[in-house]
Design a protein around this motif. Structure first.
Motif: not given
Length: 930
Positions: A134, A137, A162, A167, A170-171
C-alpha cells in the motif's frame, strides 16, 4: 469504455489536491531530496559528500540513512555519468534495509526503465523487507499529484498492486482518470483492470472491460477465462473458451490448467474431454502440469482407467505426476494399485515425499482400512518422514473408528510438541476424537484451550453434547457461541435436531425445526432426515412417515439417508408393500446404487419375511461387510441357521473378514434353529481364527442356544464360567429356556437375578407367573402378583396389528375394541371348531389364572394374534396374512396358527417380539424351536 457503471460515481482522481501542470517523466533526474528528508534530519549538501568511488565497498554495516541520502544527492548531481539501473537498485536495497520504504518506492518509480521483471523483483524484495505494498500506492499518488504522467506499463503494475491489496477505490480512480484523458488502454492495462475487478468481486465489470475491447488479444481472452474461473463462473469460462476456438485464438497453459481444475470440481467430464482434445491438438501434452491436471480431472470424475492411460502416455514423470496418479487410485479406493505404483515410483528413481505418503494414509481411511492407516504411519516414519497436519487428520480418523483413545492422546502430545496445534483441521480432529470417545469433559477442556476455534469445532462439541442427551450443556455452548460473535449455521442446529430425535424427544426436535425457519435459515434434507431417522430408531414408526410427508410438502427432496431411514421404519413395522414402494422410489431416484440403501432394503425384506427379495437385492448390490451381516441376520431371524452359516463361507471367499456383529448374527441363527454343534464351532472360531473377543451379546446367544436346546445344566455351567459378569440378557435367556422346559429350580435362580437387575421389567415377572401356573403352583402365582403390585409393575400391554388396504388394524389387550370385533369373534369361534376337527387342542397352560378350563379356553380366544389372523382371513382372499406382535407368541397361538395355515390353505407370516414365524401347510419355519 465510459459505459462502465462503476465509474459514474467515482470522484475525480486526487480531488483534494490543487491541479498542477502535467509533466512527463522521461529520465531519472527528478530530485527526491524533499520527499525523503524528515524535518528533524540534517540536510546534506553535495560539497560535503564523501568520495564514494566503488559502490561495492559501501557495506550495510557502514551506511546510515543520512549517508544513503548523501549518496543519493551525489547521484542526482552527477546525472547521466552514473549507470542509472545499477545505482537505482543499490539505492532501493539500501533504503529498504534501513526501513525507509517510501524512499525506496520513490526511487523505483523514477529510476528504472519500465521492465516487468524488475517490477516483480522489486515487489518481492519490498515485501521481504517488511514493506506494505500500500505504501507503493501512496508514492504513486504523490507523484501523480506532482503532475507526473506514467506510461501504460506502470499503470498496469499499479492496478495489479491495487488488486493484491484489494484497493478497489484507487483502481476505480485510475480507471476513471484514464477514461477522462482519453488514454488508449493497451492489452496489459486491460488485463490488469480485469484482474482487479475479478479480485474485488466485480466479475461483471471485468467481463464488461473485456467485451468493450475493440481488439481481443489472446492475453485478454486468457485473462477473461481466468477471472471467471476464479469467481466460479464455470459456464461463462467455458463459453469464452469455445468462442476463442471459433476465432482461432490460443489459450495459454495457465488457462488450460484452471479449466481442467474447474472440470474436476464441477464433475464436468464431457467438457474435460473436450479440453483434453484441445491439448492434444496443440501438442500441449508435453506440459507436465497439464497432464497432472488431466489425471486429477479424470479420477475426480471416476475414470481411473483413462487417468492411468494419460499417465502411461507421458514421456517424463515428475514427482507431482506420480503423486497425482497415486492419489487418484487411493481416493477411489484402489489401494493395491496405489501400492504397486508406489513401488514402481521408487524403482524409477523418484523418491516419495510426504504428499505421497499422505495419499496412502488418506486412501486407507477412505476405504475404512483403519488398521492399515496405522501400519502405513509406521512405515512412513521408518522412511524418515515426520507426520504433518494432513497426516495427523487421517490418523486421527482411524483412531476414532478403532476407539484407540490412548493412542489418540499420544498423537495429541506429538501435535503439541511439534507445534501443529495451530492448524484448524488438526485441532478440530483432536476435538472430534475426544467427543467420539465420550470424553466430553476432556473435549470441553481441549475446546477452551484451542487457538483457532472455527465453526466446525463449535459444531463438533455441540453435537457431542446433543447426541449424548446433554441438551443443557449443548444450549449453554450455543449461547456462548452467539456471545462470541459466531453465528450458528444449519449444521449447528441440525446437530441439535438429531440429538433430540435420537433421544426420542420428537416434539423438541420438531420445535427446533420451526426455530430454524424463524432464524432465517431453511431446514434442509439433513434436518428432516435427522427427525425421520430418530423416530425410526426409537420405534415411532407412524411419526416417521408423517414427517416424511411433511418434508415433501415443504418441497424438500429426500436423499439416500432419508430413504434408508424410511426403509428402517418399514422393517420395524414389517410393511412389505410400503417397502416395495420405497424400493421403486429408490430405483427412480437413482438411490439403489447406494450401499446404505441396498443394505436397508435387505433388512426391510428380511424383517418382512420376504427372504427371496432380500436375497435378490443382496446378489445385485455392492457387497460390504454391513450387507453381508444384514443378510446373515435376515436368515437368522427367519430361522434359517444353516443358510446363515453358508453365507459365512461366501463372505470369506469374497475376501471380507467377519466382525463381532457377524458372529452375533451367526449365533442368533444357530439358537433360532437349534444348531448347538454349529453354534459352538462359531463361538470358538471367532476367537481362535479371527482374534475377536466375545462380548456379552455372544455369551447371551450361547446361553440361549444351550438352554433352548434343553441343555440347561450346560447353560448353567456356561454362565458360571463366563469371564464377563452375566447381565440381564444372559439371565433372561436362561429364564426363557427354563419356561420352555418347565425347570423351576434354575428359573427361580435366574428370576432372582433379574428382579435385582431389572426390578421394573414386567416380562420377567410374567414368565415366572406362566411357569408357576403351568405347574399349578397358584400360591407362587399370587406371591409374584403381590410383588408386582408392591413395586407398581403392570404387565406389558400386548398388541398385534395387521395392515389391510393401507390401513393398520390394531388389536390390544387393554385398548379400544376393534370396530368389527363382533364379526371377528363369530368367525374365530367357527374357525376353532374347524381346527379341533383336525386335532387342535387348546393349550390351557398359557393362561396363568386359577379359573376353570372353560374360562381358560375363552381367554385364549382373546389373544391379539388370533384376532389379527382371523381378521386377515375375513378381509383377504388368497394373499399371505402378515401380523406383527410386540410380545412373544404363546404356544397355543403358535399351534393354532399352524392348523389355520393347513385348514384354510393360507400362508401366515407372524413376527413376534423375538423372531419370525412363517406358517405354511401346517408347519412353521421355526420347526417348533422358539
Amino acid at each position: 469504455m465510459d459505459k462502465l457503471a462503476p465509474f459514474h460515481h467515482s470522484p475525480p482522481l486526487f480531488q483534494n489536491h490543487k491541479p498542477k501542470p502535467i509533466r512527463t517523466l522521461s529520465s531519472p533526474s527528478l530530485s527526491l531530496a524533499l520527499t525523503t528528508t524528515s524535518s528533524h534530519e540534517t540536510a546534506v549538501t553535495p560539497t560535503r559528500l564523501p568520495n564514494l568511488g566503488s559502490l561495492k565497498g559501501f557495506t550495510a554495516d557502514s551506511k546510515t540513512l543520512d549517508s544513503v541520502k548523501a549518496m543519493h544527492a551525489q547521484i542526482i548531481k552527477k546525472g547521466n555519468d552514473w549507470n542509472s539501473d545499477s545505482m537505482a537498485k543499490h539505492l532501493i536495497t539500501s533504503y529498504l534495509d534501513l526501513g525507509d520504504y517510501k524512499a525506496a518506492a520513490m526511487v523505483f518509480f523514477v529510476g528504472f526503465a519500465r521492465n516487468y521483471v524488475m517490477w516483480n523483483n522489486f515487489l518481492e524484495e519490498f515485501k521481504s523487507f517488511g514493506g506494505d505494498p500500500s505504501e507503493v500506492l501512496e508514492v504513486f499518488k504523490e507523484l501523480r499529484c506532482e503532475g507526473v504522467v506514467f506510461d501504460s506499463r506502470v499503470i498496469s503494475v499499479v492496478l495489479k498492486i491495487c488488486a493484491s491489496v484489494m484497493n478497489l477505490l484507487l483502481g476505480l480512480e485510475v480507471h476513471a482518470s484514464l477514461i477522462k484523458r482519453g488514454f488508449e488502454l493497451d492489452v496489459y492495462v486491460k488485463c490488469a483492470l480485469m484482474s482487479l475487478y475479478g479480485r474485488c468481486w466485480r466479475v461483471e465489470s471485468a467481463n464488461q472491460v473485456f467485451h468493450e475491447s475493440p481488439n481481443l488479444d489472446d492475453l485478454l481472452w486468457n485473462e477473461a477465462i481466468l477471472v471467471n474461473l476464479k469467481n466460479e463462473r464455470f459456464v461463462k469460462a467455458l463459453e469464452l473458451f469455445r468462442e476463442m476456438q471459433f476465432l482461432s485464438s490460443k489459450v495459454n497453459a495457465t488457462a488450460v490448467l484452471k479449466i481442467l481444475q474447474a472440470c474436476s470440481k464441477e464433475g464436468a467430464l464431457n467438457e474435460g474431454k473436450q479440453i483434453h482434445g484441445y491439448v492434444l491438438k496443440l501438442a500441449m501434452e508435453s506440459n507436465l502440469s497439464i497432464c497432472n491436471s488431466l489425471i486429477i480431472m479424470y479420477s475426480k470424475n471416476g475414470k481411473i482407467k483413462i487417468a492411468s492411460r494419460v499417465f502411461d502416455s507421458m514421456k517424463d514423470h515428475s514427482l507431482s505426476s506420480w503423486n497425482s496418479i497415486i492419489s487418484s487410485y487411493t481416493t477411489l479406493g484402489y489401494l493395491d494399485d496405489a501400492w504397486n505404483l508406489f513401488c514402481k515410483m521408487e524403482r524409477s528413481g523418484t523418491k516419495p515425499d510426504i504428499v505421497t505418503w499422505n495419499s496412502i494414509l488418506s486412501g486407507n481411511a477412505i476405504v475404512r482400512s483403519y488398521k492399515e492407516v496405522l501400519i502405513t504411519l509406521l512405515r512412513m516414519q521408518a522412511a524418515g518422514f515426520r507426520p504433518n497436519p494432513r497426516s495427523i487428520t487421517s490418523v486421527l480418523q482411524a483412531v476414532n473408528e478403532l476407539g484407540l483413545l490412548n493412542f489418540g492422546k499420544e498423537i495429541h502430545g506429538y501435535v503439541i510438541r511439534n507445534g501443529l496445534d495451530y492448524d484448524a483441521y488438526v485441532g478440530t480432529s483432536l476435538l472430534d476424537m475426544y467427543v467420539k470417545n465420550d470424553c466430553l469433559t476432556s473435549s470441553q477442556a481441549f475446546f477452551d484451550n484451542m487457538k483457532n476455534k472455527n465453526i466446525v469445532a463449535w459444531n463438533s462439541l455441540i453435537s457431542g453434547y446433543s447426541f449424548k442427551g446433554h441438551f443443557d450443556d449443548a444450549k449453554r455452548l450455543l449461547n456462548r457461541m452467539k456471545v462470541e460473535g459466531i453465528k450458528p449455521d444449519l449444521i449447528t442446529l441440525n446437530s441439535l435436531v438429531a440429538g433430540y430425535s435420537m433421544c426420542g424427544h420428537t416434539k423438541e426436535a420438531l420445535a427446533l425445526i420451526h426455530d430454524i425457519k424463524i432464524s432465517g435459515l431453511t431446514p434442509n434434507v439433513v434436518s428432516w432426515t435427522a427427525l425421520i431417522s430418530g423416530c425410526s430408531q426409537n420405534g415411532y414408526y407412524t411419526e416417521s412417515f408423517e414427517f416424511f410427508v411433511q418434508m415433501q410438502e415443504e418441497g424438500i427432496k429426500p436423499n439416500s439417508a432419508t430413504i434408508s431411514s424410511l426403509l428402517r421404519t418399514c422393517g420395524g413395522l414389517s410393511l412389505l408393500q410400503k417397502g416395495k414402494e420405497i424400493h421403486c422410489l429408490s430405483i427412480r431416484k437413482g438411490f439403489i446404487e447406494d450401499v446404505y440403501v441396498a443394505t436397508a432394503l435387505i433388512d426391510t425384506y428380511s424383517k418382512s419375511g420376504d427372504l427371496e427379495s432380500a436375497q435378490e437385492v443382496f446378489r445385485s448390490a455392492e457387497k460390504t461387510l454391513a450387507s453381508w451381516n444384514c443378510m446373515i441376520m435376515g436368515f437368522a431371524i427367519n430361522g434359517c441357521g444353516r443358510e446363515a452359516i453358508a453365507l459365512l463361507d461366501g463372505m470369506q471367499g469374497a475376501g471380507i473378514l467377519p466382525d463381532a456383529i457377524t458372529f452375533t448374527a451367526l449365533l442368533s441363527g444357530c439358537k433360532n434353529s437349534g444348531l448347538v454343534e454349529e453354534g459352538w464351532k462359531c463361538f470358538d472360531m471367532m476367537r481362535n481364527d479371527y482374534g475377536i473377543n466375545p462380548t456379552i451379546e455372544h455369551y447371551s446367544c450361547m446361553a440361549d442356544l444351550l438352554g433352548r436346546a434343553g441343555y440347561l445344566d450346560e447353560a448353567w455351567d456356561f454362565i458360571q464360567t463366563m469371564p464377563i459378569k452375566p447381565d440381564a440378557s444372559v439371565w433372561g435367556a436362561m429364564l426363557g429356556s427354563c419356561r420352555i422346559h418347565r425347570n423351576i429350580e434354575f428359573a427361580e435362580i435366574a428370576a432372582k437375578k433379574l428382579f435385582k437387575l431389572e426390578p421394573y421389567n414386567s416380562a420377567n415377572y410374567v414368565l415366572m407367573l406362566s411357569l408357576y401356573a403351568m405347574s399349578n403352583r397358584w400360591e407362587d402365582v399370587d406371591r409374584i402378583k403381590d410383588l408386582m403390585d408392591t413395586r407398581g409393575i403392570k404387565p406389558r400391554q400386548a398388541w398385534s396389528w395387521i395392515q389391510i388396504d393401507q390401513r393398520v388394524n390394531l388389536f390390544s389387550t387393554g385398548g379400544i375394541p376393534h370396530q368389527d370385533e363382533g364379526e371377528i369373534y363369530y368367525e374365530l369361534y367357527q374357525l376353532v371348531s374347524d381346527l379341533k376337527k383336525f386335532g387342535y387342542l387348546p393349550d390351557l397352560n398359557c393362561v396363568y389364572q386359577n379359573i376353570d378350563e372353560v374360562e381358560k379356553e375363552k381367554m385364549l380366544l382373546s389373544h391379539t394374534e388370533k384376532l389379527a389372523i382371523t381378521y386377515g382371513l375375513i378381509k383377504t382372499s388368497s394373499a399371505p396374512i402378515r401380523v406383527i406382535k410386540n410380545t412373544r407368541i404363546c404356544s397355543d397361538c403358535h399351534t393354532a396358527a399352524k392348523f389355520i395355515s393347513l385348514v384354510r390353505c393360507r400362508e401366515i407370516f407372524l413376527r413376534d417380539g423375538v423372531r419370525f414365524h412363517h406358517f405354511k401347510a401346517g408347519k412353521c419355519s421355526c420347526n417348533d424351536y422358539w
